[in-house]
Design a protein around this motif. Structure first.
Motif, PDB file in Angstrom:
ATOM      1  N   UNK A 137       0.848  -1.191   0.000  1.00 47.48           N
ATOM      2  CA  UNK A 137       0.000   0.000   0.000  1.00 47.48           C
ATOM      3  C   UNK A 137       0.878   1.233   0.000  1.00 47.48           C
ATOM      4  N   UNK A 138       0.329   2.305  -0.563  1.00 48.84           N
ATOM      5  CA  UNK A 138       1.029   3.590  -0.537  1.00 48.84           C
ATOM      6  C   UNK A 138       0.841   4.189   0.847  1.00 48.84           C
ATOM      7  N   UNK A 139       1.918   4.771   1.374  1.00 51.35           N
ATOM      8  CA  UNK A 139       1.942   5.201   2.769  1.00 51.35           C
ATOM      9  C   UNK A 139       0.828   6.172   3.123  1.00 51.35           C
ATOM     10  N   UNK A 140       0.721   7.268   2.363  1.00 53.88           N
ATOM     11  CA  UNK A 140      -0.223   8.313   2.729  1.00 53.88           C
ATOM     12  C   UNK A 140      -1.661   7.895   2.554  1.00 53.88           C
ATOM     13  N   UNK A 141      -1.928   7.147   1.474  1.00 57.48           N
ATOM     14  CA  UNK A 141      -3.313   6.748   1.226  1.00 57.48           C
ATOM     15  C   UNK A 141      -3.779   5.775   2.282  1.00 57.48           C
ATOM     16  N   UNK A 142      -2.878   4.867   2.670  1.00 58.52           N
ATOM     17  CA  UNK A 142      -3.230   3.950   3.747  1.00 58.52           C
ATOM     18  C   UNK A 142      -3.462   4.716   5.038  1.00 58.52           C
ATOM     19  N   UNK A 143      -2.576   5.684   5.311  1.00 58.64           N
ATOM     20  CA  UNK A 143      -2.682   6.407   6.578  1.00 58.64           C
ATOM     21  C   UNK A 143      -3.975   7.193   6.656  1.00 58.64           C
ATOM     22  N   UNK A 144      -4.451   7.730   5.521  1.00 61.08           N
ATOM     23  CA  UNK A 144      -5.686   8.497   5.623  1.00 61.08           C
ATOM     24  C   UNK A 144      -6.873   7.581   5.889  1.00 61.08           C
ATOM     25  N   UNK A 196      -2.255  -2.779  12.239  1.00 59.62           N
ATOM     26  CA  UNK A 196      -1.618  -2.661  10.930  1.00 59.62           C
ATOM     27  C   UNK A 196      -0.521  -3.706  10.861  1.00 59.62           C
ATOM     28  N   UNK A 197      -0.556  -4.534   9.835  1.00 57.50           N
ATOM     29  CA  UNK A 197       0.450  -5.578   9.681  1.00 57.50           C
ATOM     30  C   UNK A 197       1.374  -5.236   8.520  1.00 57.50           C
ATOM     31  N   UNK A 198       2.519  -5.895   8.510  1.00 59.31           N
ATOM     32  CA  UNK A 198       3.469  -5.743   7.406  1.00 59.31           C
ATOM     33  C   UNK A 198       3.862  -4.290   7.210  1.00 59.31           C
ATOM     34  N   UNK A 199       4.197  -3.638   8.313  1.00 62.38           N
ATOM     35  CA  UNK A 199       4.529  -2.222   8.193  1.00 62.38           C
ATOM     36  C   UNK A 199       5.825  -2.010   7.425  1.00 62.38           C
ATOM     37  N   UNK A 200       6.659  -3.034   7.360  1.00 62.21           N
ATOM     38  CA  UNK A 200       7.915  -2.800   6.658  1.00 62.21           C
ATOM     39  C   UNK A 200       7.736  -2.918   5.158  1.00 62.21           C
ATOM     40  N   UNK A 201       6.561  -3.351   4.693  1.00 61.42           N
ATOM     41  CA  UNK A 201       6.341  -3.499   3.251  1.00 61.42           C
ATOM     42  C   UNK A 201       5.530  -2.366   2.672  1.00 61.42           C
ATOM     43  N   UNK A 202       5.434  -1.247   3.403  1.00 59.49           N
ATOM     44  CA  UNK A 202       4.646  -0.144   2.874  1.00 59.49           C
ATOM     45  C   UNK A 202       5.477   0.583   1.820  1.00 59.49           C
ATOM     46  N   UNK A 203       4.824   1.053   0.743  1.00 61.26           N
ATOM     47  CA  UNK A 203       5.556   1.634  -0.381  1.00 61.26           C
ATOM     48  C   UNK A 203       5.364   3.140  -0.435  1.00 61.26           C
ATOM     49  N   UNK A 204       6.320   3.796  -1.065  1.00 61.10           N
ATOM     50  CA  UNK A 204       6.136   5.206  -1.393  1.00 61.10           C
ATOM     51  C   UNK A 204       6.535   5.385  -2.846  1.00 61.10           C
ATOM     52  N   UNK A 205       5.981   6.414  -3.465  1.00 61.17           N
ATOM     53  CA  UNK A 205       6.273   6.671  -4.868  1.00 61.17           C
ATOM     54  C   UNK A 205       7.398   7.682  -4.969  1.00 61.17           C
ATOM     55  N   UNK A 206       7.907   7.815  -6.145  1.00 61.63           N
ATOM     56  CA  UNK A 206       8.917   8.839  -6.376  1.00 61.63           C
ATOM     57  C   UNK A 206      10.209   8.536  -5.641  1.00 61.63           C
ATOM     58  N   UNK A 207      10.897   9.617  -5.273  1.00 61.28           N
ATOM     59  CA  UNK A 207      12.192   9.430  -4.625  1.00 61.28           C
ATOM     60  C   UNK A 207      12.066   9.573  -3.117  1.00 61.28           C
ATOM     61  N   UNK A 220       4.507   4.640   9.783  1.00 59.86           N
ATOM     62  CA  UNK A 220       3.047   4.669   9.668  1.00 59.86           C
ATOM     63  C   UNK A 220       2.439   5.426  10.834  1.00 59.86           C
ATOM     64  N   UNK A 221       3.032   5.249  12.018  1.00 55.13           N
ATOM     65  CA  UNK A 221       2.445   5.905  13.182  1.00 55.13           C
ATOM     66  C   UNK A 221       2.504   7.415  13.039  1.00 55.13           C
ATOM     67  N   UNK A 222       3.665   7.919  12.571  1.00 53.45           N
ATOM     68  CA  UNK A 222       3.774   9.372  12.378  1.00 53.45           C
ATOM     69  C   UNK A 222       2.782   9.840  11.356  1.00 53.45           C
ATOM     70  N   UNK A 223       2.678   9.053  10.258  1.00 53.71           N
ATOM     71  CA  UNK A 223       1.785   9.486   9.180  1.00 53.71           C
ATOM     72  C   UNK A 223       0.359   9.592   9.677  1.00 53.71           C
ATOM     73  N   UNK A 224      -0.079   8.591  10.451  1.00 59.54           N
ATOM     74  CA  UNK A 224      -1.471   8.602  10.909  1.00 59.54           C
ATOM     75  C   UNK A 224      -1.670   9.690  11.959  1.00 59.54           C
ATOM     76  N   UNK A 225      -0.726   9.807  12.865  1.00 61.51           N
ATOM     77  CA  UNK A 225      -0.882  10.781  13.938  1.00 61.51           C
ATOM     78  C   UNK A 225      -0.968  12.195  13.407  1.00 61.51           C
ATOM     79  N   UNK A 226      -0.202  12.454  12.356  1.00 61.40           N
ATOM     80  CA  UNK A 226      -0.234  13.800  11.796  1.00 61.40           C
ATOM     81  C   UNK A 226      -1.491  14.050  10.995  1.00 61.40           C
ATOM     82  N   UNK A 227      -2.247  13.003  10.718  1.00 60.78           N
ATOM     83  CA  UNK A 227      -3.508  13.202   9.995  1.00 60.78           C
ATOM     84  C   UNK A 227      -4.692  13.315  10.934  1.00 60.78           C
ATOM     85  N   UNK A 228      -4.478  12.987  12.212  1.00 59.64           N
ATOM     86  CA  UNK A 228      -5.588  13.094  13.145  1.00 59.64           C
ATOM     87  C   UNK A 228      -5.736  14.536  13.577  1.00 59.64           C
TER      88      UNK A 228
END
Lengths: 141, 200
Positions: free
Chosen positions: B36-43, B69-80, B114-122
């Motif tokens: 999954x893409x990091x930000x889309x999953x986090x939202x 949330x499982x498999x946190x080490x397999x989360x993907x991001x796009x670009x660089x 993932x935790x930072x991403x979700x926390x910053x979206x709350x």
């Protein structure tokens, strides 16, 4: 200047009572305030003024907040059925169902079957432009 | 069968603060972050943790579901972003602005990403800490909550936009290069076999 006024008012008796009533009123309104704002007149007067201003403003804000809360609830309720809020309201508009958002949010919370039928009516009237929402596989009722 | 033996070390952290969350009328939703893409999953996680997918949402009460949330080490991001996304934080001392990029953070602790991403979206209010307590993230695919009634969460289908022309050309070139290398390897292997046959 202020002390002289005080002494004068204490001798006269009229201004004294006016000021005292004002103070009492203020302390009555300042019940439950934090710290010195409920005890000391100078601070209490400021806070009470602010509080009255806020309450004036918020009597108008409350109507906005409640409406947005209803919309959020309706959105959540319709997304459980695979429709988003915008398409749902458009469908209701087309069918000329004039239930307001307050009632719709109450239905979505307490009357799930009625709400589902409403969502179906709306979906028939307006199937939606894109596949916006995917309904969750298990609908928890 | 409980999987307690899989993480004896993290069991405390995984079950931490569970007592503080009352109201177990909540569901336990499982998100699989693999691919999954990091930000889309986090939202999506943020909406579920806030409880915004329930029609009984009340803003002053925290009613969100427990999210695993499982498999946190397999989360993907796009670009660089793997090298270019930098996490900054300031320790409070003058001049001590520290930074760490995504790659190092994943190496150090993949759940933090993932935790930072979700926390910053709350929403930043008093309920944020309680919602953080409802989030349990695991780097692998094992978790100690196997005995609870878990519900997998289906991510909404995503429309991936098509590649930009330059990226597409680069990809085609890389593919051709890979094919050529494979052919070379096959050719060499073929030559080696012939040499062996000749020698034998």
């Amino acid at each position: 200047m202020w002390s002289s006024n005080r002494s004068m008012s204490s001798s006269l008796g009229v201004e004294r009572t006016k000021k005292k009533m004002n103070k009492d009123k203020i302390f009555k309104l300042a019940k439950g305030f934090r710290g010195r704002a409920k005890n000391c007149i100078r601070i209490a007067r400021e806070r009470v003024e602010k509080a009255l201003q806020y309450s004036y403003r918020d009597r108008r804000n409350k109507k906005r907040d409640m409406r947005s809360l209803w919309i959020r609830r309706i959105n959540a309720g319709t997304r459980l059925h695979g429709v988003n809020y915008g398409n749902f309201m458009h469908g209701l508009l087309k069918e000329n169902i004039q239930l307001n958002r307050k009632v719709l949010s109450e239905l979505s919370m307490h009357e799930p079957y009625t709400f589902k039928s409403l969502v179906d009516i709306s979906r028939n009237a307006f199937p939606g432009n894109k596949n916006v929402v995917v309904p969750p596989r298990k609908v928890a009722f | 069968m409980k999987m307690v033996t899989a993480f004896n070390g993290n069991m405390k952290k995984a079950a931490a603060g569970l007592r503080r969350i009352n109201l177990d009328g909540l569901r336990w939703r499982v998100f699989d972050a693999k691919g999954q893409i990091l930000g889309r999953l986090a939202s999506q996680i943020a909406t579920v943790v806030q409880g915004k997918d329930k029609p009984t949402y009340t803003p002053n009460r925290d009613d969100g579901d427990m999210c695993i949330v499982l498999n946190a080490k397999d989360v993907c991001v796009t670009g660089r972003k793997l090298t270019d996304k930098i996490y900054y934080w300031h320790t409070g001392y003058v001049g001590h602005l520290k930074q760490r990029n995504l790659k190092d953070q994943m190496a150090k602790d993949p759940t933090e990403v993932i935790r930072k991403a979700v926390l910053r979206m709350l929403p930043k209010n008093k309920l944020r800490d309680d919602r953080d307590r409802k989030l349990r993230i695991f780097p692998g695919s094992e978790h100690p909550f196997g005995d609870r009634p878990l519900e997998p969460y289906e991510m909404p289908p995503r429309s991936v936009r098509e590649m930009r022309p330059r990226a597409r050309r680069a990809m085609v070139r890389a593919q051709k290069k890979a094919e050529q290398q494979q052919q070379n390897a096959d050719g060499k292997k073929g030559k080696n076999e012939e040499a062996q046959e000749e020698s034998a």
